[in-house]
Design an enzyme around this catalytic site. Structure first.
Site, PDB file in Angstrom:
ATOM      1  N   ASP A  55      55.355   1.294  39.162  1.00 14.60           N
ATOM      2  CA  ASP A  55      54.533   1.319  40.370  1.00 14.60           C
ATOM      3  C   ASP A  55      53.300   2.186  40.108  1.00 14.60           C
ATOM      4  O   ASP A  55      53.269   2.952  39.157  1.00 14.60           O
ATOM      5  CB  ASP A  55      55.321   1.861  41.570  1.00 14.60           C
ATOM      6  CG  ASP A  55      56.112   3.103  41.215  1.00 14.60           C
ATOM      7  OD1 ASP A  55      55.624   3.922  40.411  1.00 14.60           O
ATOM      8  OD2 ASP A  55      57.225   3.270  41.737  1.00 14.60           O
ATOM      9  N   ASP A  57      50.657   4.950  41.716  1.00 21.94           N
ATOM     10  CA  ASP A  57      50.406   5.881  42.806  1.00 21.94           C
ATOM     11  C   ASP A  57      48.965   6.350  42.755  1.00 21.94           C
ATOM     12  O   ASP A  57      48.383   6.506  41.690  1.00 21.94           O
ATOM     13  CB  ASP A  57      51.348   7.091  42.679  1.00 21.94           C
ATOM     14  CG  ASP A  57      52.783   6.693  42.976  1.00 21.94           C
ATOM     15  OD1 ASP A  57      53.031   6.129  44.046  1.00 21.94           O
ATOM     16  OD2 ASP A  57      53.642   6.922  42.112  1.00 21.94           O
ATOM     17  N   ASP A 129      56.306  17.508  39.275  1.00 19.51           N
ATOM     18  CA  ASP A 129      57.476  18.063  38.592  1.00 19.51           C
ATOM     19  C   ASP A 129      57.230  18.477  37.143  1.00 19.51           C
ATOM     20  O   ASP A 129      57.361  19.644  36.790  1.00 19.51           O
ATOM     21  CB  ASP A 129      58.703  17.140  38.732  1.00 19.51           C
ATOM     22  CG  ASP A 129      58.409  15.660  38.538  1.00 19.51           C
ATOM     23  OD1 ASP A 129      57.293  15.330  38.095  1.00 19.51           O
ATOM     24  OD2 ASP A 129      59.305  14.835  38.808  1.00 19.51           O
TER      25      ASP A 129
HETATM   26  P1  ATP Z   1      58.952   5.999  37.713  1.00 20.40           P
HETATM   27  O1  ATP Z   1      58.078   5.299  38.689  1.00 20.40           O
HETATM   28  O2  ATP Z   1      58.935   5.443  36.352  1.00 20.40           O
HETATM   29  O3  ATP Z   1      60.313   6.207  38.248  1.00 20.40           O
HETATM   30  P2  ATP Z   1      57.321   8.281  38.349  1.00 20.40           P
HETATM   31  O4  ATP Z   1      57.023   9.541  37.610  1.00 20.40           O
HETATM   32  O5  ATP Z   1      56.164   7.418  38.678  1.00 20.40           O
HETATM   33  O6  ATP Z   1      58.400   7.487  37.514  1.00 20.40           O
HETATM   34  P3  ATP Z   1      57.740   8.342  41.175  1.00 20.40           P
HETATM   35  O7  ATP Z   1      58.991   8.609  41.935  1.00 20.40           O
HETATM   36  O8  ATP Z   1      57.090   7.010  41.278  1.00 20.40           O
HETATM   37  O9  ATP Z   1      58.090   8.661  39.657  1.00 20.40           O
HETATM   38  O10 ATP Z   1      56.727   9.493  41.580  1.00 20.40           O
HETATM   39  C1  ATP Z   1      55.350   9.472  41.260  1.00 20.40           C
HETATM   40  C2  ATP Z   1      54.864  10.886  40.928  1.00 20.40           C
HETATM   41  O11 ATP Z   1      55.106  11.777  42.032  1.00 20.40           O
HETATM   42  C3  ATP Z   1      55.567  11.544  39.756  1.00 20.40           C
HETATM   43  O12 ATP Z   1      55.020  11.155  38.513  1.00 20.40           O
HETATM   44  C4  ATP Z   1      55.359  13.013  40.057  1.00 20.40           C
HETATM   45  O13 ATP Z   1      54.065  13.437  39.735  1.00 20.40           O
HETATM   46  C5  ATP Z   1      55.493  13.066  41.571  1.00 20.40           C
HETATM   47  N1  ATP Z   1      56.896  13.311  41.983  1.00 20.40           N
HETATM   48  C6  ATP Z   1      57.830  12.400  42.303  1.00 20.40           C
HETATM   49  N2  ATP Z   1      58.980  12.964  42.649  1.00 20.40           N
HETATM   50  C7  ATP Z   1      58.809  14.290  42.562  1.00 20.40           C
HETATM   51  C8  ATP Z   1      59.627  15.436  42.802  1.00 20.40           C
HETATM   52  N3  ATP Z   1      60.887  15.290  43.203  1.00 20.40           N
HETATM   53  N4  ATP Z   1      59.070  16.657  42.610  1.00 20.40           N
HETATM   54  C9  ATP Z   1      57.790  16.785  42.216  1.00 20.40           C
HETATM   55  N5  ATP Z   1      56.979  15.768  41.964  1.00 20.40           N
HETATM   56  C10 ATP Z   1      57.453  14.519  42.134  1.00 20.40           C
HETATM   57 MG    MG Z   2      56.221   5.693  39.740  1.00 17.73          MG
END
Ligand code: ATP
Ligand code: MG
Length: 386
Positions: A55, A57, A129
């Site tokens: 996805d 963001d 994170d």
């Molecule tokens: P994926 O989509 O592959 O699961 P992602 O890193 O994009 O991995 P998302 O849940 O889509 O994970 O979150 C997007 C972004 O938001 C992360 O890359 C991070 O910067 C931030 N983020 C998400 N969850 C947390 C959390 N629990 N604590 C801090 N930052 C977070």
């Molecule tokens: Mg993501």
């Protein structure tokens, strides 16, 4: 709270095919309206590694209401944070978040109670994170902005926490399972600090709401590295806070690998199948106990299903339509094992036949080798039926 050092800026041209058109549209519209706007987080990380992001963001200095006004088909959402979803289909949307400062209010146990204060870009960085998840991409300048050394970590395949690992896990224990997942997804090493903290802080995962953990569990196991994640969760003592009734065996292993292979081949997967596998042994054990006092096979099976599922959803919730499927798969096993001559056609036409058959085949290849002939029987029956 923010980061004081100047960021590293690195020019990068991403493969256009990997960039999501809708995400680009959203970024362009916000940019044209005069705001600062970036792609951020996992999508930048994945693009840098040449992977297709799950996805996209978007982060901006525009307030949620301002973003909402720019897009006819958008909605303000947010339980913990206010965000905007710009809709492109019934389930397709791009999430836009306003920069937030790392200022957090925490309860006595360290859990975040409010971190919804808007901030500047350099403040938004530190609420994320891991370093590798805190990269921002400016699509107009075609450059990655890195305040925390995320580029270096990606290169070295290392996962480091932004800030103090112990404290950041206390604030949000879900970060522990995210760390484990990313380490397997990216083939990256967890920092010694993260490693030590997870081993110590795993029980904090028990405080997270079952609904949130459901979403996370789907991400943990529905991927190409499902079993590796499973093993790591077990090693770190995290699995006990997700699936306390599950024990590692060859069935669990084969089912995870099977899920991974299906995803690699673009075949459909449902969490119901894997969850049914995870809880099968527990269901069997409950059934054996209940059967001692309940003479009806059917009622004893139903009760065992209920009890196992009720216990599970105290940790990780499972939507009702999925638990209904799990029950169907379990209840179908005995019917398939019997191979009732008069009901073969009926069972072959059953909407849950395929899933239950796959389940039986995996059992025969792992914990129930005595079912090999039965599995072959159903394989042949389907071919005859086709
Ligand atoms: P994926 O989509 O592959 O699961 P992602 O890193 O994009 O991995 P998302 O849940 O889509 O994970 O979150 C997007 C972004 O938001 C992360 O890359 C991070 O910067 C931030 N983020 C998400 N969850 C947390 C959390 N629990 N604590 C801090 N930052 C977070
Ligand atoms: Mg993501």
């Amino acid at each position: 709270m923010g980061t004081k050092t100047a960021p590293v800026r690195q020019s990068v041209q991403f493969n256009k095919k990997l960039l999501d058109k809708n995400a680009l549209r959203v970024v362009n519209t916000i940019h044209k309206a005069g705001f600062e706007v970036y792609l951020v987080g996992g999508c930048v990380r994945d693009l840098l590694l040449g992977l297709k992001p799950k996805d996209f963001d978007v982060a901006t200095n525009a307030k949620p209401e301002q973003v909402h006004k720019l897009f006819k088909r958008s909605r303000l959402i947010g339980r913990r944070f206010r965000l905007v979803h710009v809709m492109f289909g019934a389930r397709e949307f791009i999430e836009v978040a306003t920069f937030r400062s790392g200022k957090v209010q925490t309860a006595k146990n360290g859990v975040i109670t409010n971190d919804n204060c808007y901030g500047k870009l350099e403040e938004d960085v530190v609420r994320r994170d891991f370093n590798i998840n805190a990269l921002y991409y400016d699509i107009h300048k075609q450059e990655v902005i890195d305040f925390v050394g995320g580029l270096k970590d990606l290169e070295a395949r290392e996962i480091h926490m932004i800030g103090d690992a112990k404290q950041r896990f206390e604030q949000d224990p879900v970060r522990m399972i995210r760390a484990v997942r990313f380490s397997k997804k990216l083939g990256a090493k967890l920092s010694p600090e993260i490693n030590a903290c997870i081993l110590e802080q795993a029980p904090l995962l028990g405080n997270i709401s079952p609904a949130r953990l459901y979403e996370e569990c789907v991400k943990l196991f529905q991927n190409e590295y499902s079993f590796e994640v499973y093993e790591q969760l077990e090693k770190y003592g995290l699995l006990a806070y997700l699936f306390e009734q599950t024990r590692n065996n060859d069935f669990v292993k084969k089912a995870c690998i099977n899920t991974a292979n299906r995803i690699k081949r673009n075949q459909s997967v449902t969490p119901a199948f894997l969850f049914a596998v995870f809880l099968w042994q527990a269901q069997n054990e409950r059934f054996a106990l209940i059967k001692k006092r309940q003479r009806s096979f059917h009622l004893a099976m139903m009760q065992a299903c209920d009890e196992v599922i009720m216990r599970q959803i105290k940790q990780v919730s499972i939507p009702r339509y999925l638990s209904a499927r799990m029950r169907d798969i379990w209840m179908m096993q005995a019917k398939l094992e019997k191979m009732p001559p008069k009901k073969i056609e009926f069972l072959l036409q059953h909407p849950r036949f395929r899933m239950s058959y796959d389940f039986l085949v995996l059992r025969s290849k792992s914990v129930n080798p005595e079912l090999k002939a039965t599995a072959e029987f159903w394989t042949t029956a389907q071919q005859r039926d086709a």
